[in-house]
Design an enzyme around this catalytic site. Structure first.
Site, short mmCIF file in Angstrom:
data_model
loop_
_atom_site.label_atom_id
_atom_site.label_comp_id
_atom_site.label_asym_id
_atom_site.label_seq_id
_atom_site.Cartn_x
_atom_site.Cartn_y
_atom_site.Cartn_z
N LYS A 12 0.86 -1.20 0.00
CA LYS A 12 0.00 0.00 0.00
C LYS A 12 0.88 1.23 0.00
O LYS A 12 2.05 1.18 0.40
CB LYS A 12 -0.93 0.02 1.22
CG LYS A 12 -0.24 0.01 2.60
CD LYS A 12 0.23 1.34 3.14
CE LYS A 12 0.86 1.22 4.53
NZ LYS A 12 1.72 2.35 4.88
N ASP A 137 -1.99 -1.38 10.71
CA ASP A 137 -2.13 -1.39 9.25
C ASP A 137 -2.80 -2.65 8.73
O ASP A 137 -3.03 -2.77 7.53
CB ASP A 137 -0.74 -1.28 8.59
CG ASP A 137 -0.29 0.15 8.43
OD1 ASP A 137 -1.07 1.06 8.77
OD2 ASP A 137 0.85 0.34 7.97
O1 C5P Z 1 0.37 -1.40 15.11
P1 C5P Z 1 1.80 -1.59 14.74
O2 C5P Z 1 2.40 -2.81 15.37
O3 C5P Z 1 2.05 -1.51 13.28
O4 C5P Z 1 2.54 -0.33 15.35
C1 C5P Z 1 3.88 -0.34 15.76
C2 C5P Z 1 4.11 0.78 16.73
O5 C5P Z 1 3.93 2.05 16.10
C3 C5P Z 1 3.16 0.80 17.91
O6 C5P Z 1 3.64 0.03 18.97
C4 C5P Z 1 3.11 2.29 18.28
O7 C5P Z 1 4.26 2.61 19.02
C5 C5P Z 1 3.27 2.98 16.94
N1 C5P Z 1 1.97 3.36 16.34
C6 C5P Z 1 1.31 4.46 16.86
N2 C5P Z 1 0.10 4.84 16.31
C7 C5P Z 1 -0.42 4.17 15.27
C8 C5P Z 1 0.25 3.04 14.73
C9 C5P Z 1 1.45 2.67 15.29
O8 C5P Z 1 1.77 5.11 17.80
N3 C5P Z 1 -1.59 4.57 14.73
#
Ligand code: C5P
Length: 284
Positions: A12, A137
């Site tokens: 994406k 995501d």
């Molecule tokens: O959800 P994901 O594992 O992809 O996100 C990794 C890290 O990125 C999370 O632990 C958080 O610290 C940060 N994050 C965030 N806000 C989001 C997505 C991710 O702060 N909307």
């Protein structure tokens, strides 16, 4: 030998990415527009007699249990009390640490495929909620359509966007950690939510772009090169940048003359995820 199912898990881009707030649990609220592109990982699913989740292929030197594909299969098995196994071969084409959502796409594709292969019959809503537990995501790849997103990326509204040619450009050996980028104090955190009807590339931003450019000079160089030719921007938390070229020929020409140390991909944006087309073909 059991039948194998070969499925494409697309990358994406974020046409824009505004950070609109921060939640008490540390996650950030976003306003973003996701669209899929025709650069995709290939996942090959084969039912097996054993009750294991087996992975093979490109595991990037990481233990299988840490792979998001494994975690997705494990979550489906646990949540829906399934006692079946699966073999999944992974052929990586989407660079990791690039902001292209490759790992999340692989996880979502695994959930969608196992929902069929293990005959779980979960609803899309159930899969969206479960997917959000694996990563912010993941839901967009379950959803499978171009969409505006708010919340932490899980509140999705479909959006009609045209299929256009892009050049993706990624500095070689530049992998960006998403949590590290979200934790940068200089990150703007009070951007506006974009109303879908008002979206224009020129009046939107990626709030990570100035921060990533400062921390990763190769990204700044990549953008500087791209911007000479066409409107260009970082996707996600980077390091991939995309350029909105006027034709595939222009993208190919730019790719041929890319400065040393920049990897390029000539791609097209898609209206829908190929996973959903594949599921409709195979299982309806
Ligand atoms: O959800 P994901 O594992 O992809 O996100 C990794 C890290 O990125 C999370 O632990 C958080 O610290 C940060 N994050 C965030 N806000 C989001 C997505 C991710 O702060 N909307």
């Amino acid at each position: 030998m059991s039948q194998s199912y070969t499925c494409l898990a697309p990358a994406k881009i974020n046409w824009f990415l505004h950070i609109t707030g921060k939640r008490d649990n540390g996650y950030h609220e976003l306003s973003t527009l996701f669209q899929f592109v025709d650069l995709a990982d290939e996942l090959i699913f084969t039912k097996i007699e054993s009750k294991q989740i087996e992975l093979s292929g490109d595991l990037s030197g990481v233990a299988a249990e840490k792979n998001l594909v494994y975690k997705a299969a494990q979550l489906m098995r646990k949540h829906f009390a399934v006692n079946l196994g699966i073999h999944i071969e992974i052929k990586k084409r989407i660079p990791s640490g690039a902001g292209l959502g490759g790992g999340s796409s692989d996880a979502a594709t695994t959930m969608l495929m196992l929902n069929k292969l293990w005959q779980i019959n979960a609803t899309e809503q159930q899969l969206l909620e479960l997917g959000a537990k694996l990563g912010a995501d993941v839901p967009i790849f379950i959803y499978g359509q171009t969409a505006f997103a708010t919340g932490i990326g899980e509140r999705l509204t479909p959006s009609e966007q045209p299929e256009v040619d892009l050049l993706l450009a990624i500095p070689a050996d530049c992998h960006i950690s998403t949590p590290l980028m979200f934790s940068q104090p200089q990150l703007k955190r009070d951007s506006e939510i974009v109303a879908p009807a008002d979206y224009q590339f020129a009046t939107t931003r990626n709030d990570f772009q100035p921060v990533v450019k400062e921390m990763q000079p190769q990204v700044a160089k990549t953008l500087q090169w791209l911007i000479e030719y066409a409107p260009s921007r970082l996707t996600g938390t980077g390091a991939c940048c995309f350029s909105v070229v006027s034709s595939k020929q222009q993208a190919e020409e730019m790719a041929r003359h890319a400065p040393e140390g920049i990897n390029t991909f000539v791609v097209k944006t898609l209206k829908n995820s190929p996973v959903h087309l594949y599921l409709a073909e195979q299982f309806s």
